[in-house]
Design a protein around this motif. Structure first.
Motif, PDB file in Angstrom:
ATOM      1  N   GLU A  20       1.003  -1.249   0.083  1.00  0.00           N
ATOM      2  CA  GLU A  20      -0.020  -0.089  -0.122  1.00  0.00           C
ATOM      3  C   GLU A  20       0.783   1.248   0.102  1.00  0.00           C
ATOM      4  O   GLU A  20       1.934   1.162   0.376  1.00  0.00           O
ATOM      5  N   ASP A  21       0.326   2.332  -0.573  1.00  0.00           N
ATOM      6  CA  ASP A  21       1.057   3.765  -0.510  1.00  0.00           C
ATOM      7  C   ASP A  21       2.616   3.468  -1.292  1.00  0.00           C
ATOM      8  O   ASP A  21       3.682   4.237  -1.022  1.00  0.00           O
ATOM      9  N   ILE A  22       2.729   2.628  -2.016  1.00  0.00           N
ATOM     10  CA  ILE A  22       4.060   2.503  -2.975  1.00  0.00           C
ATOM     11  C   ILE A  22       3.970   3.387  -4.170  1.00  0.00           C
ATOM     12  O   ILE A  22       2.931   3.242  -4.995  1.00  0.00           O
ATOM     13  N   SER A  23       4.536   4.547  -4.301  1.00  0.00           N
ATOM     14  CA  SER A  23       4.462   5.317  -5.247  1.00  0.00           C
ATOM     15  C   SER A  23       5.293   5.157  -6.490  1.00  0.00           C
ATOM     16  O   SER A  23       6.685   4.844  -6.140  1.00  0.00           O
ATOM     17  N   LYS A 111       9.175   3.934   0.042  1.00  0.00           N
ATOM     18  CA  LYS A 111       9.382   2.368   0.615  1.00  0.00           C
ATOM     19  C   LYS A 111      10.312   1.936  -0.103  1.00  0.00           C
ATOM     20  O   LYS A 111      10.459   1.745  -1.292  1.00  0.00           O
ATOM     21  N   ILE A 112      11.009   0.851   0.790  1.00  0.00           N
ATOM     22  CA  ILE A 112      12.132  -0.026   0.211  1.00  0.00           C
ATOM     23  C   ILE A 112      11.696  -1.455   0.832  1.00  0.00           C
ATOM     24  O   ILE A 112      11.417  -1.604   1.996  1.00  0.00           O
ATOM     25  N   ILE A 113      11.636  -2.331   0.050  1.00  0.00           N
ATOM     26  CA  ILE A 113      11.435  -3.919   0.269  1.00  0.00           C
ATOM     27  C   ILE A 113      12.583  -4.733  -0.299  1.00  0.00           C
ATOM     28  O   ILE A 113      12.910  -4.480  -1.296  1.00  0.00           O
ATOM     29  N   ILE A 114      12.774  -5.537   0.601  1.00  0.00           N
ATOM     30  CA  ILE A 114      14.056  -6.229   0.374  1.00  0.00           C
ATOM     31  C   ILE A 114      13.490  -7.922   0.884  1.00  0.00           C
ATOM     32  O   ILE A 114      12.901  -8.050   1.956  1.00  0.00           O
TER      33      ILE A 114
END
Ligand SMILES: C[S@@+](CC[C@H](N)C(=O)[O-])C[C@H]1O[C@@H](n2cnc3c(N)ncnc32)[C@H](O)[C@@H]1O
Length: 344
Positions: A20-23, A111-114
């Motif tokens: 959510e809220d990933i732009s 946001k950063i996703i690993i």
């Protein structure tokens, strides 16, 4: 170096609200299957990877692409990144480089996703992140982890150290290599055995299939003065760029190509030298070696010679028998077979 997608982990992360809220625009580093991301509704993706087949697939899907191994300081698209995904790979240096790029490229508070498997070292990577950034939201799933955090206002100083891990670096063997390339820090033992066998015996035109950072071609040019030219072919962009740094002879030419899916407009080689790949990620993939053998046969001139080393557990004999009737084992060790075959 291809890694595992971890689709169940991504599904779980989606259910937990990670996406959510990933732009946009979304930078994707190290993902082995960019096509899977389209199913999550992400748009405006920038796929960064060193493998030709992955870059080609991403372009077919209409995504922007960046080659891992390019000079990132010059890549303008990296200045407008809303969020970044990082896939942990088998190469620790490649993972830390990608985490540095994620932190540098993502806008403040983006946001950063690993994500990654335990076997690939996701826990070690996240431990470093947690020591520098708070909070980090982590889910464990499918023998791995996925983490979400905001790009901090100020970058920790470690980021510059990690960024350097992506540079072409001279290893102890005196050759340049790059994070994520095959045998990134040392000369492969099988390749040493193969080079011993062809030393001084090559002439005319030589193709090095799956050349990596260029050890076999480098030895060939040094020790066989009757070579006219060597064509090095590899699907890993950074490995081939390392090879350019290792071999400055005008006899060398370089081709970034996927030998499994591309038809190359090259033929009539006097020799083919190769240590073919047999893994995609951690999975043994016999089809790769078989594809290499078939390309070798196609591009050799009649009477031309194939020189190959392979892990002796791999059952290539059936393919060898159907493609090359005339071949000989030059060396057999506990681990490797070295063969020479003639195209008749
Ligand atoms: C076992 S390594 C050998 C590398 C190098 N010849 C050496 O001796 O160190 C196999 C190489 O094949 C490359 N490779 C893997 N799949 C490929 C493909 N589909 N097309 C072209 N090269 C590929 C890998 O990037 C890797 O550099």
């Amino acid at each position: 170096m291809v890694t595992c997608l971890g689709i169940n982990r991504l599904n779980q992360a989606q259910k937990s609200g990670f996406f959510e809220d990933i732009s946009p625009r979304i930078l994707v580093l190290g993902c082995p299957k960019p096509e899977a991301l389209a199913n999550f509704g992400f748009i405006d993706l920038v796929i960064c990877h060193p493998e030709k087949s992955i870059i080609r697939k991403a372009q077919e899907l209409g995504f922007q692409t960046i080659l891992e191994g390019e000079n990132f300081n010059k890549v303008k698209v990296l200045r407008s990144i809303g969020a970044t995904f990082v896939w942990v790979t088998k190469s620790r240096r490649e993972t830390f480089f990608n985490m540095a790029i994620a932190l540098i490229a993502t806008k403040k508070n983006g946001k950063i996703i690993i994500t990654g498997g335990k076997k690939d070292g996701v826990e070690g990577a996240l431990k470093k992140i947690k020591a520098l950034i708070d909070p980090v939201n982590i889910i464990s799933k499918s023998h791995g982890k996925i983490a979400l955090f905001q790009r901090p206002q100020h970058l920790p100083k470690e980021v510059q150290v990690w960024k350097k891990m992506g540079k072409f670096q001279k290893t102890a063997s005196g050759y340049f290599s790059v994070a994520g390339a095959f045998s990134e820090t040392e000369i492969d033992k099988g390749s040493l055995l193969l080079a011993d066998q062809f030393s001084g015996k090559l002439f005319g035109s030589v193709a090095d299939l799956g050349s990596g950072w260029g050890y076999l071609s480098s030895e060939a040019i040094k020790n066989s003065p009757n070579i006219e030219f060597v064509t090095l072919i590899d699907s890993h962009f950074g490995a081939l760029e390392s090879a350019r740094r290792n071999i400055t002879s005008s006899k060398a030419q370089f081709l970034w190509a996927d030998l499994q899916s591309e038809t190359l407009n090259i033929n009539n080689f006097d020799h083919v030298i190769m240590n073919p790949p047999f893994h995609i990620g951690r999975k043994v993939e016999l089809g790769l070696g078989i594809a290499f053998l078939s390309v070798a046969k196609n591009i050799l001139t009649k009477g031309g010679t194939l020189w190959m080393v392979y892990n002796q557990e791999l059952p290539y004999e059936k393919t060898m028998n159907s493609l090359f009737t005339n071949y000989k084992f030059l060396n057999k060790t506990k681990t490797y077979n070295v063969i020479r075959a003639k195209k008749t």
